[in-house]
Design a protein around this motif. Structure first.
Motif, mmCIF file in Angstrom:
data_model
loop_
_atom_site.group_PDB
_atom_site.id
_atom_site.type_symbol
_atom_site.label_atom_id
_atom_site.label_comp_id
_atom_site.label_asym_id
_atom_site.label_seq_id
_atom_site.Cartn_x
_atom_site.Cartn_y
_atom_site.Cartn_z
ATOM 1 N N ALA A 27 37.903 14.538 73.549
ATOM 2 C CA ALA A 27 38.995 15.181 74.278
ATOM 3 C C ALA A 27 39.141 16.666 73.974
ATOM 4 C CB ALA A 27 40.314 14.458 73.974
ATOM 5 N N ARG A 28 38.445 17.180 72.964
ATOM 6 C CA ARG A 28 38.535 18.620 72.665
ATOM 7 C C ARG A 28 37.915 19.471 73.764
ATOM 8 N NH1 ARG A 28 35.601 20.490 68.327
ATOM 9 N NH2 ARG A 28 34.024 18.912 68.800
ATOM 10 N N PHE A 29 36.980 18.890 74.515
ATOM 11 C CA PHE A 29 36.259 19.646 75.542
ATOM 12 C C PHE A 29 37.024 19.551 76.860
ATOM 13 C CE2 PHE A 29 33.229 18.727 72.264
ATOM 14 C CZ PHE A 29 32.478 19.884 72.165
ATOM 15 N N THR A 30 37.879 20.526 77.083
ATOM 16 C CA THR A 30 38.718 20.577 78.276
ATOM 17 C C THR A 30 38.779 22.021 78.782
ATOM 18 O OG1 THR A 30 40.811 21.095 77.158
ATOM 19 C CG2 THR A 30 40.180 18.765 77.282
ATOM 20 N N PRO A 31 39.196 22.214 80.035
ATOM 21 C CA PRO A 31 39.354 23.580 80.539
ATOM 22 C C PRO A 31 40.398 24.380 79.768
ATOM 23 C CG PRO A 31 39.264 22.021 82.356
ATOM 24 C CD PRO A 31 39.360 21.204 81.101
ATOM 25 N N SER A 32 41.302 23.704 79.055
ATOM 26 C CA SER A 32 42.368 24.402 78.336
ATOM 27 C C SER A 32 42.033 24.681 76.876
ATOM 28 C CB SER A 32 43.662 23.585 78.417
ATOM 29 O OG SER A 32 43.485 22.306 77.823
ATOM 30 N N ALA A 33 40.802 24.436 76.465
ATOM 31 C CA ALA A 33 40.409 24.736 75.080
ATOM 32 C C ALA A 33 40.568 26.232 74.803
ATOM 33 C CB ALA A 33 38.969 24.297 74.838
ATOM 34 N N ASP A 34 40.603 26.589 73.528
ATOM 35 C CA ASP A 34 40.930 27.958 73.106
ATOM 36 C C ASP A 34 39.777 28.927 73.366
ATOM 37 O OD1 ASP A 34 41.990 30.228 71.974
ATOM 38 O OD2 ASP A 34 41.871 29.497 69.893
ATOM 39 N N ALA A 35 39.652 29.361 74.611
ATOM 40 C CA ALA A 35 38.588 30.293 74.972
ATOM 41 C C ALA A 35 38.771 31.649 74.309
ATOM 42 C CB ALA A 35 38.517 30.442 76.481
ATOM 43 N N ALA A 36 40.010 32.119 74.232
ATOM 44 C CA ALA A 36 40.257 33.438 73.640
ATOM 45 C C ALA A 36 39.875 33.455 72.172
ATOM 46 C CB ALA A 36 41.727 33.811 73.817
ATOM 47 N N GLY A 37 40.196 32.385 71.454
ATOM 48 C CA GLY A 37 39.832 32.311 70.038
ATOM 49 C C GLY A 37 38.338 32.310 69.833
ATOM 50 N N ALA A 38 37.608 31.569 70.675
ATOM 51 C CA ALA A 38 36.152 31.546 70.564
ATOM 52 C C ALA A 38 35.562 32.913 70.884
ATOM 53 C CB ALA A 38 35.586 30.480 71.487
ATOM 54 N N ARG A 70 36.957 35.846 70.446
ATOM 55 C CA ARG A 70 37.192 36.747 69.316
ATOM 56 C C ARG A 70 36.244 36.438 68.161
ATOM 57 N NH1 ARG A 70 42.588 35.676 70.633
ATOM 58 N NH2 ARG A 70 42.706 34.136 68.953
ATOM 59 N N ALA A 71 36.099 35.176 67.835
ATOM 60 C CA ALA A 71 35.281 34.794 66.686
ATOM 61 C C ALA A 71 33.809 35.116 66.893
ATOM 62 C CB ALA A 71 35.464 33.297 66.405
ATOM 63 N N LEU A 72 33.350 35.069 68.128
ATOM 64 C CA LEU A 72 31.922 35.233 68.415
ATOM 65 C C LEU A 72 31.591 36.586 69.032
ATOM 66 C CD1 LEU A 72 31.343 31.641 69.836
ATOM 67 C CD2 LEU A 72 30.644 32.502 67.585
ATOM 68 N N GLY A 73 32.575 37.473 69.117
ATOM 69 C CA GLY A 73 32.312 38.807 69.639
ATOM 70 C C GLY A 73 31.982 38.839 71.119
ATOM 71 N N ARG A 133 21.575 36.965 75.034
ATOM 72 C CA ARG A 133 22.225 37.232 73.746
ATOM 73 C C ARG A 133 22.294 35.937 72.951
ATOM 74 N NH1 ARG A 133 28.296 39.801 72.902
ATOM 75 N NH2 ARG A 133 28.422 39.475 70.644
ATOM 76 N N THR A 134 21.693 35.911 71.775
ATOM 77 C CA THR A 134 21.650 34.696 70.975
ATOM 78 C C THR A 134 22.780 34.692 69.950
ATOM 79 O OG1 THR A 134 20.077 35.716 69.432
ATOM 80 C CG2 THR A 134 19.164 34.446 71.253
ATOM 81 N N LEU A 135 23.508 33.589 69.888
ATOM 82 C CA LEU A 135 24.606 33.425 68.941
ATOM 83 C C LEU A 135 24.180 32.642 67.709
ATOM 84 C CD1 LEU A 135 27.463 32.451 71.437
ATOM 85 C CD2 LEU A 135 26.956 34.732 70.496
ATOM 86 N N GLY A 136 23.015 31.978 67.760
ATOM 87 C CA GLY A 136 22.617 31.107 66.663
ATOM 88 C C GLY A 136 23.506 29.869 66.617
ATOM 89 N N HIS A 137 23.546 29.253 65.448
ATOM 90 C CA HIS A 137 24.382 28.068 65.284
ATOM 91 C C HIS A 137 25.855 28.452 65.410
ATOM 92 C CE1 HIS A 137 25.864 24.251 63.757
ATOM 93 N NE2 HIS A 137 26.640 24.929 62.946
ATOM 94 N N ALA A 183 33.973 23.746 65.601
ATOM 95 C CA ALA A 183 35.361 23.984 66.004
ATOM 96 C C ALA A 183 35.467 25.004 67.130
ATOM 97 C CB ALA A 183 36.177 24.446 64.800
ATOM 98 N N LEU A 184 34.470 25.870 67.262
ATOM 99 C CA LEU A 184 34.512 26.908 68.296
ATOM 100 C C LEU A 184 33.877 26.469 69.607
ATOM 101 C CD1 LEU A 184 33.523 30.011 66.137
ATOM 102 C CD2 LEU A 184 35.813 29.397 66.937
ATOM 103 N N LEU A 185 33.119 25.380 69.587
ATOM 104 C CA LEU A 185 32.359 24.998 70.776
ATOM 105 C C LEU A 185 33.237 24.728 72.001
ATOM 106 C CD1 LEU A 185 29.401 22.742 69.577
ATOM 107 C CD2 LEU A 185 29.267 24.913 70.795
ATOM 108 N N PRO A 186 34.340 23.962 71.896
ATOM 109 C CA PRO A 186 35.135 23.717 73.107
ATOM 110 C C PRO A 186 35.606 25.002 73.777
ATOM 111 C CG PRO A 186 35.766 22.186 71.383
ATOM 112 C CD PRO A 186 34.851 23.189 70.745
ATOM 113 N N GLY A 187 36.078 25.962 72.975
ATOM 114 C CA GLY A 187 36.523 27.233 73.535
ATOM 115 C C GLY A 187 35.382 28.051 74.099
ATOM 116 N N LEU A 188 34.196 27.968 73.468
ATOM 117 C CA LEU A 188 33.029 28.688 73.970
ATOM 118 C C LEU A 188 32.655 28.190 75.360
ATOM 119 C CD1 LEU A 188 30.733 30.727 73.433
ATOM 120 C CD2 LEU A 188 29.438 28.837 72.406
#
Length: 320
Positions: free
Chosen positions: A135-146, A148-151, A207-211, A215-220
């Motif tokens: 259920a973490r994988f939804t359109p409302s996941a934290d895209a902004a947080g991902a 920021r964390a991944l540039g 652009r490669t992000l690597g692993h 926790a960031l995948l749903p937002g990504l």
């Protein structure tokens, strides 16, 4: 495979507490050393168990009480995608594992057909249980947080989630990357590599992000303008399913199990045709709202709870 192992080890004991005990190797037995634990220690420690459920393509060769999930047999179908040592190991153990298993579980009709053809397992001994998405994988996941964390705050991006392996076919994305760049959209690849895989480094335009931390995948996913998986072979296609659940327009290869998983909710294209891949991504961006709406209903029935129930039904049959 790691996702299957984590999800089943968490859900099956909750589903049937009296039936399941999770066997975990010590931390020192990670990666290659885990084979020694699996082949030598596990059969002894589980000698009183009615069956051993092995969720990740391998199982103890000593014993015929195994129920093993064979996600695919890609090293036998296309050995050139893997290191020589890995292919030799797979050729030696996979036929024996399949032959001795009480039951084989495949995640798709495609994988079942591969197991039957390449390993000679009778059709009646292979059950299909699809994988799932939580259920973490939804359109409302934290895209902004991902972002920021991944540039990734500077521009829109099209995402692929795939290991840097030859069968993922990421080099075909060169043309798409150039077309997207002209529209101000980046093409981003998440995923690492493994020593057993033949490397297929992404084109310079990707652009490669690597692993990426789990926790960031749903937002990504949720923040992507589109998702692409040009893989030449998928036993299931978990990342495409995650993208659909996140409401992302999906472009996927018309190969392997991807048509089963994606249905009509994605654009399916020839993964060897760079023009077809690039054009499909442009269509996804131009009509993204329609494709966004198509994904979640397609993904909705495929949950990890449903997978656990399907696996438990297979185990019930074996135990009976």
């Amino acid at each position: 495979m790691e996702r299957w192992a984590r999800e089943l080890s968490a859900r099956l004991p909750v589903l049937a507490p009296a039936r399941y005990v999770v066997a975990r190797p010590p931390g020192a037995f990670a990666h290659r050393a885990g084979h020694a634990w699996e082949q030598l220690v596990l059969p002894v420690s589980a000698r009183r168990a009615a069956a051993i459920l092995c969720p990740a393509n391998l199982a103890p060769l000593a014993g015929r009480r195994n129920v093993v999930v064979l996600h695919d047999v890609a090293p036998l179908r296309e050995p050139g995608w893997y290191s020589d040592l890995y292919v030799k190991w797979q050729r030696a153990v996979l036929p024996q594992i399949a032959k001795r298993a009480a039951k084989v579980i495949a995640p798709s009709a495609f994988s079942k057909a591969e197991v039957v053809e390449l390993l000679g397992v009778p059709d009646s001994r292979v059950a299909v249980v699809p994988g799932g998405v939580d259920a973490r994988f939804t359109p409302s996941a934290d895209a902004a947080g991902a972002r920021r964390a991944l540039g990734l705050e500077d521009k829109d991006y099209v995402l692929t989630v795939a290991s840097r392996t030859a069968r993922k076919n990421l080099n075909v994305l060169d043309l798409a990357a150039r077309r997207l760049a002209a529209r101000g959209v980046a093409l981003v690849a998440a995923g690492g590599d493994r020593p057993q895989f033949r490397d297929d480094a992404p084109t310079a335009g990707v652009r490669t992000l690597g692993h990426v931390d789990d926790a960031l995948l749903p937002g990504l996913y949720a923040g992507a303008a589109a998702f692409v998986l040009p893989s030449l072979y998928e036993g299931f296609g978990l990342t495409a399913l995650e993208a659909l659940a996140a409401g992302v327009p999906v472009v996927a290869a018309d190969r392997g199990a991807l048509p089963e998983v994606c249905g009509d909710a994605a654009q399916l294209v020839d993964p060897t045709d760079a023009e077809a891949v690039a054009a499909a991504l442009e269509r996804a961006l131009d009509d993204r709202e329609a494709w966004r709406a198509a994904g979640p209903p397609q993904a909705a029935p495929l949950t990890w709870d449903a997978t656990a129930r399907g696996v438990d039904a297979v185990l019930s049959e074996v135990l009976a």
